[in-house]
Design an enzyme around this catalytic site. Structure first.
Site, short mmCIF file in Angstrom:
data_model
loop_
_atom_site.label_atom_id
_atom_site.label_comp_id
_atom_site.label_asym_id
_atom_site.label_seq_id
_atom_site.Cartn_x
_atom_site.Cartn_y
_atom_site.Cartn_z
N ASP A 42 0.82 -1.21 0.00
CA ASP A 42 0.00 0.00 0.00
C ASP A 42 0.86 1.27 0.00
O ASP A 42 1.76 1.41 0.84
CB ASP A 42 -0.90 -0.02 1.25
N ARG A 44 0.33 4.09 1.00
CA ARG A 44 0.20 4.95 2.18
C ARG A 44 1.02 4.47 3.37
O ARG A 44 0.95 5.05 4.46
CB ARG A 44 -1.29 5.04 2.59
N HIS A 96 -1.52 -2.92 8.38
CA HIS A 96 -2.12 -1.59 8.56
C HIS A 96 -3.64 -1.70 8.51
O HIS A 96 -4.19 -2.44 7.71
CB HIS A 96 -1.60 -0.60 7.51
CO CO Z 1 -2.57 -3.20 2.74
#
Ligand code: CO
Length: 209
Positions: A42, A44, A96
């Protein structure tokens, strides 16, 4: 624009060199990171940035939903190199909250190849179905599944022969389970750290997961 990235790269390199003129010369000659980060792809969740580490300080492996599958040659190659050559002292599996991989694993939809990759997450769900189904459907349940997946991957790393062999030769090495929050940028330690074979036996002796 892709050209902007090259321009930003020039500026970044110049800024680094200005602070420390030997920075790249030193890094080019060798890396000696103390940490291996196993995290989600990801965008982020930028590994180095989250923990404030420079290039050269963090060895990184990322894939969808931060898995450590015992038959995955990519992950195993990274793990062996990190443990046996770099001799990292800490390995952190970092999940996350709000992970698309976690929700895709259990949303009942067909996504393609990724459904196979995410299979271990459905197994973790099934193994903890009673606890998970007791939670409110949606965010609360997915957040817990995200944590359980991290704990399961810590077990995978800790039970790997590369790691077990390191402990058998008294190499200093700990495996940690963390979860990162997209909402506030904070990491939570799930308290499942394993630093030796005794810790490992305690972890696998737990009922869940
Ligand atoms: Co992820």
């Amino acid at each position: 624009m892709i050209k902007d990235l090259i321009r930003k790269n020039r500026a970044w390199s110049a800024a680094k060199t200005e602070i420390d003129p030997q920075f790249f010369k030193r890094l080019a000659s060798q890396q000696s990171p103390e940490y291996l980060w196993i995290g989600c792809s990801d965008s982020r969740v930028p590994a180095n940035e989250i923990v404030g580490l420079d290039p050269g300080e963090l060895f990184v492996h990322r894939n969808v939903a931060n898995l450590a599958p015992p038959q995955d040659a990519n992950y195993l190659s990274v793990l062996q190199y990190a443990v046996e050559v770099l001799k990292v002292r800490h390995i952190m599996v970092v999940g996350h909250y709000g992970c698309g991989g976690i929700s895709a694993a259990v949303d009942g939809q067909r996504h393609g190849l990724i459904d196979h990759w995410l299979h271990p997450i459905r197994e973790t769900y099934d193994e903890n179905r009673t606890d998970l189904d007791a939670l409110a459907e949606g965010t609360e349940r997915l957040n817990r599944l995200c944590e359980l997946n991290v704990i399961r991957q810590v077990r995978n790393v800790a039970s790997d022969v590369f790691v077990q062999d390191a402990w058998n030769r008294d190499q200093v090495l700990s495996v940690h389970g963390w979860v990162y929050s997209l909402n506030n940028g904070l990491v939570t330690d799930l308290g499942v750290s394993v630093s030796n074979l005794v810790d490992y036996q305690a972890l696998v002796g737990r009922n869940h997961p």
